[in-house]
Design an enzyme around this catalytic site. Structure first.
Site, PDB file in Angstrom:
ATOM      1  N   HIS A 193       0.801  -1.215  -0.072  1.00  0.00           N
ATOM      2  CA  HIS A 193       0.159   0.017  -0.042  1.00  0.00           C
ATOM      3  C   HIS A 193       0.777   0.905   0.006  1.00  0.00           C
ATOM      4  O   HIS A 193       1.271   1.936   0.933  1.00  0.00           O
ATOM      5  CB  HIS A 193      -1.079   0.079   1.126  1.00  0.00           C
ATOM      6  CG  HIS A 193      -1.665  -1.452   1.440  1.00  0.00           C
ATOM      7  ND1 HIS A 193      -2.494  -1.816   0.434  1.00  0.00           N
ATOM      8  CD2 HIS A 193      -1.721  -2.157   2.529  1.00  0.00           C
ATOM      9  CE1 HIS A 193      -2.939  -2.917   0.811  1.00  0.00           C
ATOM     10  NE2 HIS A 193      -2.863  -3.229   1.952  1.00  0.00           N
ATOM     11  N   HIS A 245      -6.894  -4.712  -0.561  1.00  0.00           N
ATOM     12  CA  HIS A 245      -6.287  -6.007  -0.919  1.00  0.00           C
ATOM     13  C   HIS A 245      -7.086  -6.614  -1.910  1.00  0.00           C
ATOM     14  O   HIS A 245      -6.795  -7.721  -2.256  1.00  0.00           O
ATOM     15  CB  HIS A 245      -6.462  -6.836   0.259  1.00  0.00           C
ATOM     16  CG  HIS A 245      -5.866  -6.165   1.534  1.00  0.00           C
ATOM     17  ND1 HIS A 245      -6.622  -5.446   2.300  1.00  0.00           N
ATOM     18  CD2 HIS A 245      -4.743  -6.182   2.003  1.00  0.00           C
ATOM     19  CE1 HIS A 245      -5.907  -4.994   3.385  1.00  0.00           C
ATOM     20  NE2 HIS A 245      -4.712  -5.275   3.267  1.00  0.00           N
TER      21      HIS A 245
END
Lengths: 333, 333
Positions: free
Chosen positions: A57, A219
């Site tokens: 991320h 995700h």
């Protein structure tokens, strides 16, 4: 799977070695256990600010370590929670004697492991506070989450609380500030394509040539609705309305906005999305007082975007403007 | 084609509107004709530094406008040269009375149009110098180029010459500095996937699931060789050896390195590539004194990377460290 890597198992370690080599003036990296820490940590008398979570991320969290933001970041494997021993070691290294704030994205594994680490630290006499970020309005519960997911507000909380800690704010007050940032922030994301986790070797999900996933998780976990692709204006309106349905942001008030790319979306598109967002908010009398446009919390190479809005008061804006010197965010020094 | 846009014809204009809205403290955008200019241009008595080219090589060039880098940038349509009237207007707006340096990537259309604009400016009494960047060692001639293509060295030239102009360097001297930066720089790129130009609506080329294109151009034009994908270490070695076969960089000397993503490659991979590059150069006794790791000259959302090395003397390093305050590159202020 085509990726610029050596061995899927070594990706995070080798990448962190690169981060350490590239930014020796800003960060140190510990490899046993793995965490990233400010070059000059611990800063005596300052509350430490520590965050962490699965890698991928980007540039979160390792890229946000430095003066004015995080004292330490704890990267797990790609899309996987860091372990308690990592978090404990990072917290110890970040503690300058005034305690440590844990900023945790709301994923079940992250919360459990941060809690366990906090207990270990408290037994060693380190004072800790934890704030859970849960800004994603897309879904009420999700694959890895009880309650809302934590996404873009994490970047805002890290920046604003990092600045406040730098100014000398004590731990309890800092935790309260972090909770206010979270409470006043909402996010929503969408994807055009999946990403591929190196260890999995194949895309997390598939979308048709004319489909998008509205409300995607970082995700790749499912969102609200799989639907035909729309224009940028409609997509921004859909995401912003979802946010404003849940966030009080009256006419005449100010926001800090993040138009975030999920990794595979060009800046050309992100700035175009920002234009749509500002026009939409202007029409409602809301002023975007500060903003980020770019990749700030990605999902590897996923094509897509998210929008985060923080209903900002004077304190938040003032702290936002303080200097920040990290690999991923830098201004004022 | 899935993109976060409204209408393919409006992408560049709407995106520049977003850039102007997002960075009012740094830049102004003219829309008729189209160019991006420093908020405070023209800066009296300072040489103006102007670059430009097709859009889609991000954050170039609009993202590099600001103090310590470009005075103005001239974006064409995606992967298409800007027109002479755009370049002329930007040059006039950037001229503070000390002349203007044009930094031009070696693409035939760019060179012709910058030349035409320079003639128009000179007729109006504006002194101009042009430097053509041609650092790409991959191919001797290419689809859009007589001679080598201009790529990553453009970022280095814009930063270093921007700093020198800010310090007050006169035009002729600045052009000579820019030529030295170009002569001491070499680049090489590779791709794992194609990108899609919005107006074309389909990928520029296709690569098999196990193929890469070594020596790719930033518009997706062919490189040296299409071959099976290798590991990061082998890919970095291949690119670096091609560069060092053409650039004298002896043991004990210093380099500025750019490990650049083409848009669709995660930071996780770029930092891993940087690790490989630094290890390889260290083994040859070369010190990477400064570096950039990230997206600095992309090809929209292409997955892939490029490496640029500048054999740097003390002057280049000193100018590199000067403050830069642009949307895409920022430090020191």
């Amino acid at each position: 799977m085509k990726k610029l890597i050596n061995n899927p198992q070594d990706v995070v370690r080798e990448s962190l070695e690169g981060l350490a080599l590239a930014h020796p003036d800003l960060v140190r990296v510990s490899f046993n256990p793995v965490y990233v820490v400010r070059r000059d940590a611990p800063v005596r008398g300052k509350v430490g600010v520590v965050s962490g979570g699965g890698s991928g991320h980007e540039p979160m969290h390792g890229g946000y370590v430095g003066r004015g933001m995080l004292d330490a970041a704890v990267p797990g494997a790609v899309f996987t929670s860091p372990t308690p021993d990592q978090i404990e070691a990072a917290t110890r290294d970040a503690d300058g004697g005034a305690g440590v704030l844990h900023i945790i994205k709301n994923y079940t594994g992250d919360i459990l492991n941060f809690e366990m680490a906090a207990e270990l630290c408290q037994m060693q006499g380190i004072d800790t506070e934890a704030v859970v970020i849960n800004d994603d309005v897309a879904v009420e519960n999700s694959l890895y989450t009880a309650g809302r997911r934590g996404v873009g507000a994490t970047v805002l909380a890290e920046k604003i609380c990092g600045a406040a800690a730098e100014r000398g704010m004590p731990l309890k007050e800092l935790a309260a500030l972090c909770r206010r940032v979270n409470e006043n922030s909402r996010s929503m994301g969408m994807a055009l394509t999946s990403c591929t986790v190196p260890a999995a070797g194949k895309p997390t999900f598939t979308l048709g040539d004319d489909e998008m996933e509205m409300g995607i998780g970082i995700h790749g976990e499912p969102g609200r609705e799989r639907m035909p692709v729309e224009g940028a204006r409609e997509i921004v309106a859909r995401m912003t309305e979802a946010i404003l349905a849940d966030l009080r942001l009256p006419s005449g008030h100010s926001a800090i906005a993040v138009v975030n790319g999920l990794g595979g979306t060009p800046l050309l598109e992100l700035y175009l999305l920002y234009r749509e967002l500002q026009r939409l908010l202007e029409a409602r009398g809301v002023v975007i007082a500060r903003r980020l446009v770019g990749n700030y919390i990605t999902s590897l190479e996923m094509a897509g975007c998210s929008i985060t809005l923080l209903h900002a008061d004077e304190e938040a804006l003032d702290l936002w403007d303080d200097p920040v010197v990290t690999p991923g965010l830098r201004w004022g020094a």
